[in-house]
Design a protein around this motif. Structure first.
Motif, PDB file in Angstrom:
ATOM      1  N   HIS A  57       0.911  -1.206   0.074  1.00 53.86           N
ATOM      2  CA  HIS A  57      -0.157  -0.151  -0.077  1.00 53.86           C
ATOM      3  C   HIS A  57       1.151   1.402  -0.089  1.00 53.86           C
ATOM      4  CE1 HIS A  57      -3.844   1.818   1.829  1.00 53.86           C
ATOM      5  NE2 HIS A  57      -3.980   2.023   0.565  1.00 53.86           N
ATOM      6  N   ALA A  58       0.719   2.003  -1.108  1.00 52.10           N
ATOM      7  CA  ALA A  58       1.525   3.346  -1.036  1.00 52.10           C
ATOM      8  C   ALA A  58       0.885   4.027  -2.283  1.00 52.10           C
ATOM      9  CB  ALA A  58       2.942   2.754  -1.455  1.00 52.10           C
ATOM     10  N   GLU A  59       1.270   5.527  -1.740  1.00 47.54           N
ATOM     11  CA  GLU A  59       1.058   6.414  -3.042  1.00 47.54           C
ATOM     12  C   GLU A  59       2.391   6.530  -3.764  1.00 47.54           C
ATOM     13  OE1 GLU A  59      -1.541   8.219  -3.354  1.00 47.54           O
ATOM     14  OE2 GLU A  59      -2.500   8.232  -1.288  1.00 47.54           O
ATOM     15  N   ILE A  60       2.277   6.607  -5.174  1.00 53.02           N
ATOM     16  CA  ILE A  60       3.234   6.847  -6.176  1.00 53.02           C
ATOM     17  C   ILE A  60       3.584   8.201  -6.266  1.00 53.02           C
ATOM     18  CG2 ILE A  60       3.893   6.542  -8.229  1.00 53.02           C
ATOM     19  CD1 ILE A  60       1.917   3.989  -8.556  1.00 53.02           C
ATOM     20  N   ARG A 115      -2.103  -0.912  -4.438  1.00 51.45           N
ATOM     21  CA  ARG A 115      -2.959  -1.280  -3.323  1.00 51.45           C
ATOM     22  C   ARG A 115      -2.637  -2.976  -3.028  1.00 51.45           C
ATOM     23  NH1 ARG A 115      -6.070   2.400  -5.775  1.00 51.45           N
ATOM     24  NH2 ARG A 115      -7.176   3.772  -4.493  1.00 51.45           N
ATOM     25  N   TYR A 116      -1.836  -3.508  -3.808  1.00 54.88           N
ATOM     26  CA  TYR A 116      -1.131  -4.579  -3.555  1.00 54.88           C
ATOM     27  C   TYR A 116       0.299  -4.725  -4.028  1.00 54.88           C
ATOM     28  CZ  TYR A 116      -2.687  -6.049  -7.923  1.00 54.88           C
ATOM     29  OH  TYR A 116      -2.799  -6.236  -9.249  1.00 54.88           O
ATOM     30  N   LEU A 146       2.232   3.599   2.710  1.00 52.74           N
ATOM     31  CA  LEU A 146       0.698   3.903   3.515  1.00 52.74           C
ATOM     32  C   LEU A 146       0.706   2.593   4.341  1.00 52.74           C
ATOM     33  CD1 LEU A 146      -1.685   5.181   0.899  1.00 52.74           C
ATOM     34  CD2 LEU A 146      -0.378   6.451   2.573  1.00 52.74           C
ATOM     35  N   GLU A 147      -0.018   2.742   5.492  1.00 56.30           N
ATOM     36  CA  GLU A 147      -0.433   1.432   6.412  1.00 56.30           C
ATOM     37  C   GLU A 147      -1.179   0.596   5.548  1.00 56.30           C
ATOM     38  OE1 GLU A 147      -2.439   0.800  10.669  1.00 56.30           O
ATOM     39  OE2 GLU A 147      -2.578   2.498  10.016  1.00 56.30           O
ATOM     40  N   PRO A 161      -6.705   0.780   8.085  1.00 57.33           N
ATOM     41  CA  PRO A 161      -6.479   1.645   6.598  1.00 57.33           C
ATOM     42  C   PRO A 161      -7.463   1.463   5.782  1.00 57.33           C
ATOM     43  CG  PRO A 161      -4.619   0.326   7.608  1.00 57.33           C
ATOM     44  CD  PRO A 161      -5.757   0.011   8.436  1.00 57.33           C
ATOM     45  N   THR A 162      -7.878   2.481   5.034  1.00 56.76           N
ATOM     46  CA  THR A 162      -8.859   2.408   3.958  1.00 56.76           C
ATOM     47  C   THR A 162      -8.139   2.490   2.506  1.00 56.76           C
ATOM     48  OG1 THR A 162     -10.519   3.565   5.300  1.00 56.76           O
ATOM     49  CG2 THR A 162     -10.755   3.717   2.903  1.00 56.76           C
TER      50      THR A 162
END
Length: 783
Positions: A57-60, A115-116, A146-147, A161-162
């Motif tokens: 889970h992370a922002e690019i 998201r994965y 992200l968490e 986490p959403t």
């Protein structure tokens, strides 16, 4: 139906007797002549590879492809911005309309968030696969981690986490099956209530062949040809059209030999879609073959249910009600129908039993894991596992033998068709006969009399699992085309990747037309040359595809009889047919101008395509059928597992495994046996060794065959098989599917056996997989 006649396609045993028809597919597969997608060699083909997310889970924050693009031999580096700037939608099909939330569909390349782990972020195309992978390593991605959340129950907790703003609680859909009020009434004042909490472990498809595609684009025709590993060529044509923004007529999908499907190759993934997108952009063929690790990271996973279930029972063992709540993990995106699929898994919770009231509430939940979709069985193994474990626990807590408890609640033969409280309509069955056959084959009474302990100090257990399996469904196409010389080509919209369709379909047509199977070719796997079809999954091929082919063959024979009647100068109903020849029935007279007493099938075929076709008939001898069965056919059976456990180490040995299945009429017994063996092997794999595991950050820990424990041949017992035959009234062949029976029955049978061996220690349940360590811990904790 009978098989081919001796001398056409049969082998002999050592004594010189007929051992049965040989599978037509086997020679090419065993000699290496079968052609798989990665075997295709196009000298102009470039090679595609993906930059994949390192995080669950992370922002690019940014992507720097400068160094990669400058490498010699690199033809292009693409991100979502490139796809978005094209005319292609660039997203995979998704059943978002059936969800309780509004979430985006899966993009072929990540937009601004992953998201994965393993989600494709950038695509690299180079002159060869080695340079493409060098370029992948040269792409720099800036992440803002992200968490993550990987557990479906924890994902619905407050503060989790959403993944999507449109699903703030991470629930994609909540579905009810059955009658909640009637079930609550059944639990109002029962004499006994038994409950269980269990996990149906996440699995990864481990087919011999990873996913692969070779995409070619014809700019003059504005048309694609995509050769790929697919269980459903026409389905993939539709899905590629959706992702690329094209009409289906602009895409041809060819599926050659496929090294295993198991549901995994019926879904649409970014790899095939991006191979086609890049082929158009570069105007040259593009080839993509997933590595094993990529297949594990980004391919659709299966199962992953967390369930709480309760059974209301009278003192005499009669079941009054079943109440189930399940959290089904659907991963980071709703892949195709993956997020809505858990909504119908409860349809088989009745198993073989008379249960007056059932209610199942299922929550499909997004998590930071690979998308989950169908895996061999697709909901049926999950449902049967719940019921069969709960029934075993109930029998033990009431002090009733597990077999006797089942007997008291089995649906009776005269109750069919039987409507269950969760919407299933069972077509036919004799469940007690199947149970007794299995018990006799396994020597159940003797095993019980011999007891748990033996001279070697190991603990023995016997596990029984009864099951039902919904099979068939949807429509299928079947074409029977007779050529001028009497040879026949059979085409079907299904696809064979281990099921033996070439053998089964050829024999079906040979039985109708009474010609040698050597004169019959079977074609599948090309969306251009075969009418629209549905594909191979859900144990449906013989029920639907076979029935379509038989109806077409019967129509061909009826037309051929009319041609023969014209030659013999009699009415069609005066024409007899047998062993490939038409003749005048006894007592009927041919016309005075006819000099023929008989006419062969091949001669009739020549008439159909020659001069002088009767005025009231059309030339040609070809028929197409689109067949849809009258309803679902329900396979059933009973499996018995016998285990031995070392109480000091937890080491588990499967000493015996007995499978008695009823799939209606058995057209090809050897193929049925093969399907049972393969399914049981996969079911045992889930029961004792396989589990896809993530850490708390969403990192897949079982990302290769070194860590994901697929069973080897040495881990499996000899599988002893038996049968009962209860024809289905819902299709003309009387058949039921058998492809997934083993994966449904084996997990509860093995778990029931292990718990039986440990029950005297106070062990009530052990979650799969039943590794030696898991069993050892259960023994230790019981002490």
């Amino acid at each position: 139906m009978t098989g081919p006649r001796k001398g056409e396609n049969e082998s002999e045993d050592e004594a010189g007797g007929i051992a049965g028809p040989a599978r037509r597919e086997d020679e090419a597969l065993l000699t290496g002549r079968a052609e798989y997608t990665d075997d295709l060699r196009d000298p102009d083909a470039a090679h595609l590879a993906f930059v994949r997310s390192e995080y669950g889970h992370a922002e690019i924050e940014g992507i720097d492809a400068t160094a990669a693009a400058e490498l010699e031999g690199v033809l292009g580096v693409y991100t979502w911005d490139d796809v978005a700037a094209s005319e292609s939608p660039g997203v995979l099909p998704s059943s978002t309309g059936s969800l309780d939330c509004e979430v985006p569909a899966h993009p072929v390349l990540a937009r601004d968030r992953v998201r994965y782990q393993g989600q494709p972020i950038a695509a690299v195309v180079a002159e060869n696969r080695y340079r493409a992978r060098d370029a992948v390593d040269a792409v720099a991605v800036d992440y803002d981690p992200l968490e993550a959340v990987v557990d479906s129950v924890e994902a619905t907790a407050e503060g989790a986490p959403t993944l999507f703003d449109g699903a703030p609680d991470n629930v994609a859909a909540t579905t009810d099956q059955g009658d909640r009020e009637a079930t609550e009434d059944a639990f109002d004042d029962p004499e006994n209530v038994v409950d269980i909490e269990l996990e149906n472990n996440r699995l990864i498809s481990s087919a011999l062949e990873p996913r692969a595609a070779l995409a070619e684009y014809d700019a003059a025709e504005d048309r694609f040809t995509v050769t790929m590993t697919s269980q459903s060529p026409h389905g993939h044509r539709q899905k590629l059209a959706h992702t690329l923004g094209l009409s289906e007529r602009q895409i041809r999908v060819i599926s050659p030999s496929v090294g295993g499907g198991f549901g995994h190759k019926g879904h649409h993934h970014p790899g095939e879609a991006m191979a086609a997108w890049c082929a158009r952009d570069l105007e040259r063929p593009v080839k993509w073959t997933a590595t094993r690790s990529e297949n594990y990271l980004e391919g659709a996973h299966g199962r992953d249910h967390r369930t709480t279930a309760e059974l209301a029972i009278d003192d005499d063992g009669a079941i009054r009600g079943l109440r189930v709540e399940t959290h089904a993990n659907v991963g980071g995106y709703g892949l195709d129908g993956g997020a809505s699929m858990p909504g119908w898994y409860g349809g088989l919770l009745s198993s073989q039993y008379r249960i007056p009231a059932i209610h199942c509430e299922t929550h499909a939940v997004f998590t930071n894991t690979a998308p989950v979709h169908s895996y061999r069985g697709a909901g049926r193994p999950e449902a049967i596992y719940v019921t069969e474990r709960l029934v075993d626990v109930a029998a033990r807590e009431l002090g009733i033998d597990p077999v006797e408890f089942r007997r008291r609640n089995l649906i009776e033969p005269d109750q069919f068709p039987y409507e269950t409280p969760v919407g299933a309509s069972y077509d036919s069955g004799d469940y007690e006969r199947g149970l007794e056959e299995a018990l006799e084959l396994a020597d159940y009474d003797d095993l019980r009399a011999r007891g748990r302990d033996r001279d070697d100090g190991r603990l023995r257990g016997v596990g029984v699992a009864c099951y039902t399996e919904s099979t068939g469904g949807g429509f299928e196409s079947g074409v029977v085309r007779v050529h001028r010389d009497g040879g026949v080509t059979v085409s079907a919209g299904t696809h064979s990747h281990g099921q033996g369709h070439e053998t089964t379909y050829a024999n079906l047509v040979a039985d109708v037309l009474e010609i040698p199977t050597d004169d019959i070719d079977v074609m599948e796997g090309d969306s251009d040359s075969i009418p629209t079809g549905t594909g191979t999954f859900g144990s449906r091929s013989t029920i639907v595809g076979g029935s379509a082919i038989v109806e077409s063959a019967e129509a061909v024979l009826a037309k051929a009889r009319r041609f023969a009647a014209d030659r013999l100068e009699v009415e069609p109903d005066a024409v007899a047919y047998g062993d490939g020849e038409f003749s005048v029935r006894d007592g009927a007279e041919s016309g005075s101008g006819s000099s023929a007493d008989t006419v062969s099938f091949a001669d009739v075929a020549g008439m159909a395509y020659g001069w002088g076709v009767p005025e009231d008939m059309d030339p040609g001898l070809e028929e197409t059928t689109f067949y849809e069965p009258d309803g679902t056919a329900y396979t059933f059976g009973t499996h018995v597992a016998v285990v031995a456990i070392d109480p000091e180490t937890g080491e588990l040995e499967l000493e015996r495994y007995v499978a008695v299945d009823d799939c209606g009429e058995r057209l090809e017994p050897t193929i049925v046996e093969g399907q049972v063996h393969g399914g049981v092997a996969q079911g045992i794999g889930q029961a004792v060794s396989e589990r896809a595991s993530y850490d708390g950050d969403g990192t897949l820990l079982t990302n290769s065959l070194d860590s994901y424990a697929v069973p080897r041949a040495s881990h499996l017992p000899e599988i002893e098989t038996g049968q009962t035959v209860t024809p289905s009234p819902r299709n003309p062949l009387g058949v039921k599917g058998i492809g997934e029976a083993g994966t449904i029955a084996a997990p509860p049978a093995v778990v029931n056996a292990v718990v039986d061996a440990l029950a005297h220690l106070g062990v009530r349940h052990v979650d799969m997989p039943l590794t030696d360590e898991a069993i050892w811990r259960a023994i230790r904790d019981s002490k």
